[in-house]
Design a protein around this motif. Structure first.
Motif, short mmCIF file in Angstrom:
data_model
loop_
_atom_site.label_atom_id
_atom_site.label_comp_id
_atom_site.label_asym_id
_atom_site.label_seq_id
_atom_site.Cartn_x
_atom_site.Cartn_y
_atom_site.Cartn_z
N VAL A 102 8.01 9.97 2.62
CA VAL A 102 9.33 10.24 3.23
C VAL A 102 9.10 10.91 4.57
CG1 VAL A 102 11.53 11.43 2.97
CG2 VAL A 102 10.33 10.60 0.93
N ARG A 103 9.64 10.35 5.64
CA ARG A 103 9.39 10.92 6.97
C ARG A 103 10.53 10.60 7.93
NH1 ARG A 103 4.16 7.73 9.09
NH2 ARG A 103 4.38 9.44 10.51
N SER A 104 10.46 11.21 9.09
CA SER A 104 11.55 11.05 10.06
C SER A 104 11.34 9.81 10.93
CB SER A 104 11.61 12.28 10.96
OG SER A 104 12.46 12.04 12.05
N SER A 105 12.44 9.15 11.27
CA SER A 105 12.34 8.01 12.18
C SER A 105 12.44 8.48 13.63
CB SER A 105 13.46 7.00 11.90
OG SER A 105 14.71 7.56 12.19
N PHE A 106 12.58 9.81 13.82
CA PHE A 106 12.77 10.31 15.19
C PHE A 106 11.53 11.03 15.74
CE2 PHE A 106 17.00 10.20 13.17
CZ PHE A 106 17.58 9.23 13.98
N ASN A 107 10.49 11.19 14.91
CA ASN A 107 9.24 11.80 15.41
C ASN A 107 8.07 11.25 14.58
OD1 ASN A 107 8.81 13.41 12.98
ND2 ASN A 107 10.48 14.71 13.71
N ASP A 108 6.86 11.72 14.89
CA ASP A 108 5.69 11.21 14.16
C ASP A 108 5.07 12.26 13.25
OD1 ASP A 108 5.70 8.56 15.06
OD2 ASP A 108 4.86 9.17 17.00
N HIS A 109 5.85 13.28 12.87
CA HIS A 109 5.31 14.32 11.98
C HIS A 109 4.95 13.71 10.63
CE1 HIS A 109 8.08 17.37 14.25
NE2 HIS A 109 7.12 16.88 15.00
N ALA A 110 3.92 14.31 10.00
CA ALA A 110 3.61 13.89 8.63
C ALA A 110 4.78 14.29 7.75
CB ALA A 110 2.34 14.58 8.16
N GLY A 111 5.14 13.45 6.82
CA GLY A 111 6.29 13.75 5.98
C GLY A 111 5.86 14.29 4.63
N THR A 112 6.56 13.85 3.58
CA THR A 112 6.24 14.29 2.21
C THR A 112 5.78 13.08 1.40
OG1 THR A 112 7.99 15.94 2.31
CG2 THR A 112 7.22 15.32 0.11
N TRP A 113 4.66 13.27 0.69
CA TRP A 113 4.19 12.21 -0.21
C TRP A 113 4.77 12.44 -1.60
CZ3 TRP A 113 1.62 7.83 1.02
CH2 TRP A 113 1.10 7.75 2.32
N VAL A 114 5.40 11.41 -2.13
CA VAL A 114 5.88 11.48 -3.50
C VAL A 114 4.87 10.67 -4.32
CG1 VAL A 114 7.83 11.09 -5.05
CG2 VAL A 114 8.23 11.48 -2.60
N CYS A 115 4.20 11.35 -5.26
CA CYS A 115 3.10 10.68 -5.94
C CYS A 115 2.90 11.27 -7.33
CB CYS A 115 1.82 10.81 -5.10
SG CYS A 115 1.56 12.47 -4.50
N GLY A 116 1.85 10.85 -8.00
CA GLY A 116 1.59 11.32 -9.37
C GLY A 116 1.42 12.84 -9.42
N GLU A 117 1.64 13.39 -10.61
CA GLU A 117 1.62 14.85 -10.76
C GLU A 117 0.22 15.41 -10.52
OE1 GLU A 117 3.37 17.95 -14.05
OE2 GLU A 117 4.20 15.96 -13.76
N GLU A 118 0.16 16.57 -9.88
CA GLU A 118 -1.12 17.23 -9.69
C GLU A 118 -1.05 18.55 -10.41
OE1 GLU A 118 -2.70 17.15 -5.84
OE2 GLU A 118 -1.72 15.28 -5.31
N ASP A 123 0.82 -1.21 0.00
CA ASP A 123 0.00 0.00 0.00
C ASP A 123 0.85 1.26 0.00
OD1 ASP A 123 -2.89 -1.01 0.40
OD2 ASP A 123 -1.68 -2.23 1.75
N VAL A 124 2.01 1.17 0.64
CA VAL A 124 2.89 2.35 0.72
C VAL A 124 4.32 1.90 0.99
CG1 VAL A 124 2.37 2.66 3.19
CG2 VAL A 124 3.25 4.59 1.92
N CYS A 125 5.27 2.71 0.52
CA CYS A 125 6.66 2.50 0.94
C CYS A 125 7.04 3.71 1.78
CB CYS A 125 7.58 2.39 -0.28
SG CYS A 125 9.29 2.13 0.21
N GLU A 126 7.26 3.48 3.07
CA GLU A 126 7.65 4.58 3.95
C GLU A 126 9.18 4.64 4.02
OE1 GLU A 126 3.83 4.58 6.99
OE2 GLU A 126 5.60 3.46 7.58
N ILE A 127 9.73 5.80 3.71
CA ILE A 127 11.19 5.97 3.76
C ILE A 127 11.50 6.78 5.01
CG2 ILE A 127 13.22 6.96 2.62
CD1 ILE A 127 12.20 4.79 0.84
N TYR A 128 12.04 6.12 6.02
CA TYR A 128 12.36 6.81 7.28
C TYR A 128 13.80 7.29 7.24
CZ TYR A 128 7.99 5.25 9.30
OH TYR A 128 6.67 5.07 9.56
#
Ligand code: ADP
Ligand code: ASP
Ligand code: MG
Length: 412
Positions: free
Chosen positions: A228-244, A167-172
């Motif tokens: 893409v998100r941090s492994s040191f907190n729970d902030h929402a990161g950046t979604w890399v996805c289709g062009e808008e 469903d998703v690839c999370e890059i920490y």
């Protein structure tokens, strides 16, 4: 229940305490009812240490053996992480690349993944296991160990996500997401809530090492959403996805730099047909990718100077090839410069604006920064400068294009 691939980078597994932190995050995701595959990098600094060891042994190490060496960093991380997860009472199993048949070509040090046998992973997941996979490595058709190039664990993560239809690839990683520029050198850099695959491809290819370019290529081809998100907190990161659509409104969306290239110059090359091919064919045959190329007329009539850049990791080999070629074609001098950096501005909106290049050159000129080489495409402009001015150049360009101000689409 979702199938989630989580990739943790070197800093995130940099010491035992951090590996425990990763294990807690993995177990939390599993505990929430999801299936989890974890891909890990070598502990921070380990890949560099191994590369230096090889350099101590010989100046141009054998490429096959170098991959045998550098792939060991990830073996340590997967074993430690699986041990910690098991000690927490969860079922986990570690795998090296060849064990789950991550098949690659034979381009040692920059191998490309051709297929992954997802059966083993699936049957483990179905048994409730957490699967821990070593990033950055695979094996070729003759069972040689290969590695995927620096930052290659990102590509392992996304390729596994694609193979499993996750469903998703999370890059920490060690920053909160993808920024308008490297937040570690540009204090005004702004986190993007999302970025298109195409823009991320440009950013990655021009030096934003937060994602390896091939991971973005995979994600785009197989439509894998990356978070893409941090492994040191729970902030929402950046979604890399289709062009808008609204993404096209910005002229310049990011500034990148790359200090990993070196410049080689051949002076006094006879200006006759076929010479460029004689210089660049042996380089291409050695599987070395040349980036910028500039040819200018020499002071002496009938001769030219040819300058180009290659990755620093290929520098020693390229220099050897070029010195041979220079002798054969009668070019008297070869110059090399490793103290260069390439700074680039990127933006899909650039194609319809005429003065962006001039604005970029003025911003650099105002800081007294000399430009050695320039290359442009529809959606990026790159300048090679002295590497000591990198930080200054990045900040000046970020200011000049007002990247600290939110994009139109992000204001709402
Ligand atoms: P990991 O070890 O987790 O794979 P990397 O060092 O490969 O992490 O990538 C994260 C780093 O990328 C950040 O620490 C940051 O310095 C750098 N970086 C460069 N450009 C960007 C950007 N535009 N946005 C976020 N990080 C960036
Ligand atoms: N350990 C490898 C590197 O340092 C791969 C990675 O971290 O993604 O480049
Ligand atoms: Mg990385």
């Amino acid at each position: 229940m979702a199938l989630i691939v989580q990739k943790y980078g070197g800093t995130s597994v940099g010491n035992v305490e951090r590996i425990r932190n990763v294990a807690r995050r993995v177990v939390r995701t599993k505990g929430a009812g999801h299936q989890v595959v974890v891909v890990v990098s070598a502990m921070a600094g380990e890949t560099d240490r191994l590369l230096h060891l090889a350099q101590e042994v010989t100046r141009i190490p054998d490429e096959r053996e170098l991959d045998v060496l550098v792939s060991t960093g990830e073996q340590v991380s997967v074993a430690l992480l699986a041990m910690v997860i098991k000690s927490m009472g969860y079922d986990a199993k570690s795998y090296l690349g060849f064990q789950i048949k991550i098949a690659t070509d034979s381009a040692f040090g920059k191998a490309r993944i051709s297929s992954i046998d997802s059966e083993k992973i699936r049957s483990d997941l179905d048994r409730g296991r957490i699967v821990v996979v070593a990033g950055f490595q695979g094996a070729d058709a003759s069972d040689n160990i290969t590695t995927l190039g620096r930052g290659g664990s990102d590509t392992t993560g996304v390729a596994i996500a694609a193979a499993l239809h996750a469903d998703v690839c999370e890059i920490y990683t060690d920053v909160d997401g993808v920024y308008t520029s490297d937040p570690n050198i540009c204090p005004k850099a702004r986190k993007l809530s999302r970025i298109s695959y195409d823009e991320m491809l440009e950013m990655a290819s021009l030096g934003a090492k937060v994602l390896q370019i091939r991971s973005v290529e995979f994600a785009k081809r197989y439509d894998v959403p990356i978070h893409v998100r941090s492994s040191f907190n729970d902030h929402a990161g950046t979604w890399v996805c289709g062009e808008e659509k609204e993404m096209e409104q910005v002229v310049v969306s990011g500034v990148t730099y790359n200090k990993n290239e070196a410049k080689i110059e051949l002076m006094g090359v006879p200006d006759v047909p076929g010479i460029a091919a004689r210089i660049f064919k042996p380089i291409a045959d050695a599987n070395i990718v040349v980036d910028m190329i500039i040819q200018t007329s020499s002071a002496e009539k009938g001769f030219a100077d040819v300058a180009f850049t290659v990755p620093k990791s290929d520098f020693a080999r390229t220099l050897q090839i070029v010195q041979d070629a220079a002798k054969k074609i009668g070019a008297p001098e070869v110059h090399a410069n490793e103290d260069i950096a390439k700074v680039s501005i990127i933006g899909v909106g650039m194609r319809s604006h005429s003065n962006v290049a001039a604005q970029m050159f003025s911003a650099l000129a105002q800081e007294g920064i000399n430009i050695h080489m320039i290359s442009t495409s529809e959606i990026k402009i790159s300048c090679v400068i002295d590497s000591k001015y990198t930080e200054l150049a990045v900040r000046a360009l970020h200011d000049a294009f007002e990247l600290d101000k939110p994009r139109v689409a992000e204001e709402s």
